[in-house]
Design an enzyme around this catalytic site. Structure first.
Site, PDB file in Angstrom:
ATOM      1  N   LYS A 187      23.086  15.733  19.330  1.00 25.91           N
ATOM      2  CA  LYS A 187      23.366  14.396  18.751  1.00 25.91           C
ATOM      3  C   LYS A 187      22.262  13.961  17.791  1.00 25.91           C
ATOM      4  CE  LYS A 187      23.307  12.085  22.699  1.00 25.91           C
ATOM      5  NZ  LYS A 187      23.246  13.050  23.799  1.00 25.91           N
ATOM      6  N   ARG A 194       9.123  16.578  24.594  1.00 29.71           N
ATOM      7  CA  ARG A 194       9.435  15.350  25.318  1.00 29.71           C
ATOM      8  C   ARG A 194       9.153  15.541  26.801  1.00 29.71           C
ATOM      9  NH1 ARG A 194      15.349  13.493  23.374  1.00 29.71           N
ATOM     10  NH2 ARG A 194      15.435  12.934  25.576  1.00 29.71           N
ATOM     11  N   ARG A 253      19.557  14.537  34.258  1.00 28.40           N
ATOM     12  CA  ARG A 253      20.210  13.955  33.082  1.00 28.40           C
ATOM     13  C   ARG A 253      21.637  14.476  32.945  1.00 28.40           C
ATOM     14  NH1 ARG A 253      15.861  15.571  28.882  1.00 28.40           N
ATOM     15  NH2 ARG A 253      17.267  14.735  27.291  1.00 28.40           N
TER      16      ARG A 253
HETATM   17  P1  AMP Z   1      18.086  10.663  24.465  1.00 27.30           P
HETATM   18  O1  AMP Z   1      16.936  10.657  23.510  1.00 27.30           O
HETATM   19  O2  AMP Z   1      19.366  10.136  23.880  1.00 27.30           O
HETATM   20  O3  AMP Z   1      18.263  11.990  25.161  1.00 27.30           O
HETATM   21  O4  AMP Z   1      17.704   9.601  25.624  1.00 27.30           O
HETATM   22  C1  AMP Z   1      16.575   9.793  26.449  1.00 27.30           C
HETATM   23  C2  AMP Z   1      16.703   8.976  27.717  1.00 27.30           C
HETATM   24  O5  AMP Z   1      16.700   7.575  27.395  1.00 27.30           O
HETATM   25  C3  AMP Z   1      17.984   9.184  28.527  1.00 27.30           C
HETATM   26  O6  AMP Z   1      17.879  10.293  29.409  1.00 27.30           O
HETATM   27  C4  AMP Z   1      18.106   7.873  29.271  1.00 27.30           C
HETATM   28  O7  AMP Z   1      17.242   7.867  30.396  1.00 27.30           O
HETATM   29  C5  AMP Z   1      17.576   6.854  28.289  1.00 27.30           C
HETATM   30  N1  AMP Z   1      18.661   6.256  27.472  1.00 27.30           N
HETATM   31  C6  AMP Z   1      18.955   6.520  26.166  1.00 27.30           C
HETATM   32  N2  AMP Z   1      20.012   5.814  25.755  1.00 27.30           N
HETATM   33  C7  AMP Z   1      20.398   5.069  26.820  1.00 27.30           C
HETATM   34  C8  AMP Z   1      21.458   4.134  27.047  1.00 27.30           C
HETATM   35  N3  AMP Z   1      22.339   3.840  26.087  1.00 27.30           N
HETATM   36  N4  AMP Z   1      21.557   3.564  28.280  1.00 27.30           N
HETATM   37  C9  AMP Z   1      20.679   3.847  29.260  1.00 27.30           C
HETATM   38  N5  AMP Z   1      19.664   4.727  29.123  1.00 27.30           N
HETATM   39  C10 AMP Z   1      19.525   5.342  27.918  1.00 27.30           C
END
Ligand code: AMP
Length: 226
Positions: free
Chosen positions: A20, A168, A179
């Site tokens: 994404k 990360r 996750r």
């Molecule tokens: P990402 O960078 O999209 O993989 O997001 C990293 C982490 O941020 C995720 O594993 C969630 O813990 C948190 N996170 C990101 N977007 C959301 C959301 N819309 N709602 C809740 N937690 C989120």
């Protein structure tokens, strides 16, 4: 409700590691619309030396989601900003059914109608290998991978020449497993929700980065004939 804005307004969804973020950055380069990554916003919050920052950091390290209330407020104020006028890619939002349910009202408040929700599909075996190998330039954020996308010169960022890289903290095996479980339990139900509204488009995310971005452009009607 205000007048409906012209532009490209899309959601990118899919399991962690489906691409994404990478694909949203490419689409942003191509179309100059905003890339709104809730994960990125939360990682910035989590660096703050405040009780909310500490709580968030611990949650992210365990692979747990931030609260719907917090995320919804964050996205609501971000999409009302000037640079989102002509379009945005929501990357990582909505991630739960309650978030999906408020999205339509949130968008209508700022005069936006969603063009599409694009789901990038990648099987779990591939996801683990992708996530465990990925890292990014600390200076410009350009993404790399131990196996699939090494810098042209070892240790030097292709984009900005930076020499420091980071992984990360939530990209470790245990957190990724959590996750993936959370994706299935909490995020996956948003897929039939958007399908029922005629917004869902799916793309196979297993090819090369270029091949996947061509498929995305195609699905969004942006592809140019050769
Ligand atoms: P990402 O960078 O999209 O993989 O997001 C990293 C982490 O941020 C995720 O594993 C969630 O813990 C948190 N996170 C990101 N977007 C959301 C959301 N819309 N709602 C809740 N937690 C989120």
């Amino acid at each position: 409700m205000s007048e409906v804005k012209e532009g490209l307004f899309v959601v990118f969804t899919g399991a962690p590691g489906c691409g994404k973020g990478t694909q949203a950055r490419i689409l942003k380069e191509r179309t100059h619309i905003c890339h709104l990554s809730t994960g990125e916003m939360l990682r910035q919050f989590a660096q703050k030396d405040t009780s909310l920052g500490h709580e968030l950091k611990a949650r992210l390290e365990r692979g747990e989601f931030a609260s719907d209330e917090m995320i919804i407020e964050m996205v609501k104020s971000r999409i009302a900003e000037q640079d989102c006028e002509h379009g945005f890619i929501l990357d990582g939002f909505p991630r739960t059914l309650p978030q999906a349910e408020v999205l339509e009202d949130m968008l209508s408040d700022v005069g936006v109608k969603l063009n599409a929700v694009l789901e990038i599909q990648v099987p779990d075996e591939i996801i683990m290998e992708r996530i465990l190998g990925r890292y990014a330039c600390m200076q410009c954020g350009a993404g790399y991978h131990d196996k699939f996308q090494k810098p042209k010169v070892y240790g030097v960022c292709d984009v900005c020449g930076g020499t420091e890289f980071a992984r990360r903290e939530d990209d470790n095996r245990i957190t990724v497993q959590n996750r993936l479980v959370n994706y299935r339990l909490l995020t996956y139900p948003t897929i039939p929700f958007f399908e029922a509204r005629g917004l869902l488009k799916t793309v196979d995310g297993t090819g090369t980065i270029d091949a996947v971005s061509r498929k995305i452009e195609d699905v969004l009607g942006l592809a140019v004939e050769d």
